[in-house]
Design a protein around this motif. Structure first.
Motif, PDB file in Angstrom:
ATOM      1  N   SER A  94      82.148  10.040  20.184  1.00  0.00           N
ATOM      2  CA  SER A  94      80.741  10.415  20.021  1.00  0.00           C
ATOM      3  C   SER A  94      79.845   9.218  20.316  1.00  0.00           C
ATOM      4  O   SER A  94      78.748   9.366  20.871  1.00  0.00           O
ATOM      5  N   GLU A  95      80.328   8.043  19.943  1.00  0.00           N
ATOM      6  CA  GLU A  95      79.511   6.863  20.223  1.00  0.00           C
ATOM      7  C   GLU A  95      79.330   6.693  21.731  1.00  0.00           C
ATOM      8  O   GLU A  95      78.229   6.437  22.210  1.00  0.00           O
ATOM      9  N   LEU A 103      79.221   1.690  13.878  1.00  0.00           N
ATOM     10  CA  LEU A 103      78.679   2.826  13.149  1.00  0.00           C
ATOM     11  C   LEU A 103      79.774   3.650  12.546  1.00  0.00           C
ATOM     12  O   LEU A 103      80.942   3.547  12.921  1.00  0.00           O
ATOM     13  N   GLN A 104      79.396   4.513  11.613  1.00  0.00           N
ATOM     14  CA  GLN A 104      80.368   5.375  10.959  1.00  0.00           C
ATOM     15  C   GLN A 104      80.601   6.643  11.784  1.00  0.00           C
ATOM     16  O   GLN A 104      80.535   7.745  11.263  1.00  0.00           O
ATOM     17  N   ILE A 105      80.823   6.505  13.081  1.00  0.00           N
ATOM     18  CA  ILE A 105      81.138   7.686  13.883  1.00  0.00           C
ATOM     19  C   ILE A 105      82.305   7.355  14.789  1.00  0.00           C
ATOM     20  O   ILE A 105      82.647   6.193  14.965  1.00  0.00           O
ATOM     21  N   SER A 106      82.894   8.387  15.363  1.00  0.00           N
ATOM     22  CA  SER A 106      84.054   8.139  16.213  1.00  0.00           C
ATOM     23  C   SER A 106      83.634   7.498  17.521  1.00  0.00           C
ATOM     24  O   SER A 106      82.481   7.637  17.958  1.00  0.00           O
ATOM     25  N   THR A 107      84.538   6.802  18.170  1.00  0.00           N
ATOM     26  CA  THR A 107      84.216   6.115  19.429  1.00  0.00           C
ATOM     27  C   THR A 107      83.777   7.090  20.497  1.00  0.00           C
ATOM     28  O   THR A 107      82.943   6.768  21.326  1.00  0.00           O
ATOM     29  N   LYS A 136      87.405   4.506  14.463  1.00  0.00           N
ATOM     30  CA  LYS A 136      85.985   4.385  14.140  1.00  0.00           C
ATOM     31  C   LYS A 136      85.341   3.302  15.004  1.00  0.00           C
ATOM     32  O   LYS A 136      85.986   2.325  15.392  1.00  0.00           O
ATOM     33  N   SER A 137      84.108   3.527  15.296  1.00  0.00           N
ATOM     34  CA  SER A 137      83.378   2.525  16.081  1.00  0.00           C
ATOM     35  C   SER A 137      83.222   1.247  15.265  1.00  0.00           C
ATOM     36  O   SER A 137      83.272   1.266  14.038  1.00  0.00           O
ATOM     37  N   LEU A 192      76.866   9.207  23.014  1.00  0.00           N
ATOM     38  CA  LEU A 192      75.508   8.797  22.657  1.00  0.00           C
ATOM     39  C   LEU A 192      75.019   7.670  23.559  1.00  0.00           C
ATOM     40  O   LEU A 192      73.891   7.669  24.051  1.00  0.00           O
ATOM     41  N   HIS A 193      75.889   6.689  23.766  1.00  0.00           N
ATOM     42  CA  HIS A 193      75.516   5.561  24.621  1.00  0.00           C
ATOM     43  C   HIS A 193      75.159   6.022  26.020  1.00  0.00           C
ATOM     44  O   HIS A 193      74.163   5.600  26.599  1.00  0.00           O
TER      45      HIS A 193
END
Lengths: 500, 302
Positions: B14-15, B8-12, B4-5, B18-19
């Protein structure tokens, strides 16, 4: 005391006729009898810092003469058209405005009824209030500026013709000893050896200037019937009264072939077809020869505005066309409250040396200094940058303008000879009415944008692209325009009694 | 299991995606700005030879000298623009908030009429020429400083936004309790309501400030004397001139070349754009702190 008696007599007559304005042998009435009015005048140009100061001086000068003052307003090149169209649409009662074929369009405004007719039979304001101006312009020129025989604006008295040719950079001519080109170059093809020299020796310079919208194509000097970007034209030498599609003519093809050859030889800028801002290349010193619309002293004018020394080579003979006549004019607003006084002002402005030069050059000792007062030769003064509109061609009458010391002192004399020499075209005063073929004209303009810039700069092969362009123009309805134009033109020739 | 990131409550993964995505979006906004600045700092002839670059070619501040040498005009236009923006924004916020507050009060008798009255003008307007005639002949705005301020002071769209915001964030009971404690209408509004709806006011203020700052339309329509030209209009005029002259080059060169004489160079145009952006860029961070939650219209009542 004869004069007094005469005046008293005149006054009595005027009183009896209950006319406010007694016209004394062609002169306007003396100002004492005229009510005091305020005029407004809109012109185009690059706004000048000392504009209001000059306006004040103008008012000081005209007040005792016309019992009027005038508010002069200058709008920049890009905004003038929109501002004036808004004012005319809203029916503002301004008095005088600048109009031409290229801004605040003369023909469109006349069609809208926005301008006051100046020489309607039975109400010939021009002869009454501006007789000297009428004489200065001459009948040919007034005809050229008239629409259906009636004048709606006063053209500036300047060069009344145009011809085409080249301007050449003198510093390079001297450097490579190319002086004989001024004797030898009579047409586009004669330029080749000189372009070659420049190409070899000056790698950073384009030997020949050809750009989208300003290119050797103009050497054909077509007498355009509809608009600059519609290929519906007459031959410019009164040879025939037949309107043709210029792209179908052999001389067009020959010229485009020559330009193409020059392009392939590397004499023309590679991306020329997409470049319109040729002036900045001239200013940056990157062009050796440039095709230009000429008049006497054009080379000196260009030298002043680019900072390089130019000399001109005339190629085509001078012709007087409708374009010159409606290239620069002052109109009186149909909604003006004081049209007579506005016309009297224009008369004064076109004939009074002091007033005209005040607006053109500013105040002596500040914006300019005399080098030779008798001949009217001047040089920029200490505050020249606060006032140097450089709009002699717009403001009334160039023949009473001062001349800068780096210009030819015989400039105006040359102008007069040039005007005399010019061939008045049969089409002078012909104004095409495009109301029936508006869609076709718009379509042709689009085709023009697509093909002509590539052809005039030599970027594409004319053998392949001219037929393509002709085909596209035909699809856009160019033949319908030609037919309609021919019909109108034949009618015009019959009406004016001009026959070949 | 994916890690987990930290934030945030999302996987690294997807993070990261997004970044990267938002990084690209940010760049797309910043690169043009950077290009403008770099062109404005380049030597004009060099630009002509080598085209635009993202790094100044042959560093030169000549263009800024040229623009500032227009001197009085630019400085004056700057001052005028700042003045109009400040005064206009204050007036606009005042008028809009007062109008919206009245429409928000359910105990106001003519509420329906005034809502409709404003809304109607928003949907149906007479067109340009009548607007011009009203401004010039009825209101006598032509060639006055008011011409640059008044036409934007009242904006029904802002009123509707603000009224919606009020009805979402102000319970009616607050107004009632203020009344019971003996506060008059104005006291209620300025002492009770205004402190509670600062974010809304800030939003309207930001809208208004940007409108005033970026406006070239009013001077274009209503102003004739150079003294009242604002910054944007000066720039608009240069832009127009360049476009227009390119369009009519062939026609006008038959008459004269004088218009081409004073065309500003490429780098000078960019310098003007940089100067024009100046202060308004700083306005954003200033208003930023008031945006606690976004303003939405007609959102579901939470």
């Amino acid at each position: 005391m004869k004069p007094k008696k005469l005046l008293v007599g005149m006054l009595v007559v005027a009183f009896v006729l209950t006319s406010v304005i007694g016209v004394m042998t062609g002169f306007g009435a003396s100002s004492s009898k005229l009510p005091y009015v305020k005029l407004t005048w809109y012109v185009i140009g690059t706004p000048q810092k000392d504009w209001d100061l000059i306006n004040q001086k103008v008012n000081e000068y005209i007040k005792p003469k016309l019992n009027a003052e005038i508010k002069m307003t200058m709008f920049d090149w890009g905004e003038y058209n929109d501002k004036l169209q808004t004012k005319i649409a809203a029916g503002e009662p301004f008095d005088i405005c600048f109009t031409a074929i290229w801004t605040n369009n003369y023909r469109t405004n006349v069609a809208k009824g926005a301008f006051l007719p100046l020489n309607k039979p039975g109400n010939d304001l021009l002869s009454k209030y501006a007789p000297k101006t009428k004489k200065l312009l001459g009948d040919d020129f007034i005809k050229g500026a008239s629409i259906n025989g009636i004048l709606y604006a006063i053209p500036a008295n300047k060069e009344k013709a145009h011809n085409w040719g080249f301007i050449v950079r003198m510093d390079l001519v001297k450097k490579y000893k190319l002086e004989d080109m001024f004797k030898k170059v009579k047409k586009l093809e004669d330029l080749e050896p000189y372009l070659k020299v420049i190409k070899q020796k000056e790698p950073g310079i384009y030997p020949l200037g050809a750009y989208a919208g300003e290119s050797p194509r103009f050497l054909l000097d077509w007498d355009k019937v509809v608009d600059d970007d519609v290929p519906v034209s007459l031959y410019p030498n009164n040879k025939s009264t037949k309107i043709v599609n210029e792209l179908e003519q052999p001389n067009t093809k020959a010229l485009f072939k020559t330009v193409r050859k020059y392009y392939l030889a590397g004499y023309i800028r590679k991306d020329a077809a997409s470049v319109t801002d040729w002036m900045s290349d001239l200013k940056a010193g990157k062009v050796f020869v440039m095709p230009q619309s000429l008049k006497p002293g054009k080379d000196a004018e260009m030298s002043i505005s680019t900072g390089y020394q130019w000399k001109q080579i005339d190629i085509t003979p001078p012709v007087m066309s409708t374009r010159e006549a409606i290239g620069s004019m002052q109109a009186i607003n149909a909604k003006s409250k004081n049209p007579e006084r506005a016309l009297m002002f224009l008369e004064l402005f076109n004939t009074d040396k002091y007033l005209n030069n005040l607006v053109n050059f500013g105040i002596e000792g500040q914006h300019y200094v005399f080098k030779d007062k008798a001949k009217g030769i001047i040089a920029p003064g200490p505050k020249a940058k606060d006032y140097s509109p450089g709009l002699g061609w717009m403001f009334g009458n160039q023949f009473i303008n001062y001349i800068y010391e780096n210009e030819d002192p015989n400039k105006w004399k040359n102008f007069e000879e040039y005007n005399k020499k010019a061939l008045p075209l049969l089409s002078l005063g012909f104004n095409f009415d495009d109301s029936k073929v508006k869609t076709q004209v718009a379509a042709c303009k689009n085709v023009w944008k697509q093909y002509i810039p590539m052809l005039e700069t030599g970027s594409v092969d004319p053998d392949r692209y001219i037929p393509q362009a002709i085909d596209k123009f035909k699809k856009a309805g160019v033949d319908i325009i030609i037919k309609e134009a021919q019909r109108q033109y034949d009618e015009f020739l019959k009406k004016t009694g001009r026959k070949k | 299991m994916q890690s987990k990131s930290r934030f945030l409550q999302i996987s690294t993964v997807s993070e990261a995606i997004l970044h990267i995505f938002f990084g690209i979006v940010t760049l797309a906004c910043l690169v043009p700005l950077w290009a403008v600045i770099s062109i404005s700092l380049s030597d004009d002839n060099k630009i002509r030879q080598s085209g635009y670059r993202l790094w100044p070619v042959k560093w030169s501040v000549k263009s800024y000298e040229f623009v500032l040498a227009q001197g009085a005009a630019i400085v004056h236009a700057y001052a005028l623009t700042i003045f109009v923006t400040v005064v206009g924004t204050i007036l606009c916020v005042l008028v809009v908030s007062l109008y919206a507050y009245v429409l928000f009060r359910k105990d106001f008798k003519y509420r329906k009429f005034f809502t409709f009255f404003g809304f109607f003008t928003m949907l149906i307007n007479a067109g340009l020429v009548p607007w011009y005639i009203v401004c010039v002949n009825v209101l006598r705005l032509k060639d006055t400083i008011y011409a640059l301020i008044l036409p934007y002071v009242m904006n029904m769209w802002y009123v509707l936004i603000f009224r919606t915001y009020l009805s979402m964030s102000l319970p009616d009971s607050i107004i009632e309790s203020a009344k019971i404690d003996g506060a008059g209408e104005f006291t209620t509004f300025f002492r009770i309501v205004v402190p509670l709806v600062k974010p809304g006011l800030a939003t309207i203020a930001l809208f208004a400030a940007i409108t005033y700052w970026n406006d070239w339309w009013l001077p274009f329509m209503l102003v004739e004397s150079e003294k009242l030209y604002n910054l944007q209009y000066l720039m608009y005029r240069v832009q127009q001139k360049i476009q227009y002259l390119a369009e009519i080059a062939a026609k006008i060169s038959v008459v004269s070349n004088s218009p081409f004489k004073d065309l500003p160079a490429e780098s000078a145009r960019m310098a003007m754009a940089v100067l024009g952006m100046g202060p308004i860029v700083l306005a954003y961070p200033f208003f930023q702190r008031y945006f606690v939650k976004g303003l939405t219209i007609g959102a579901i009542k939470g």
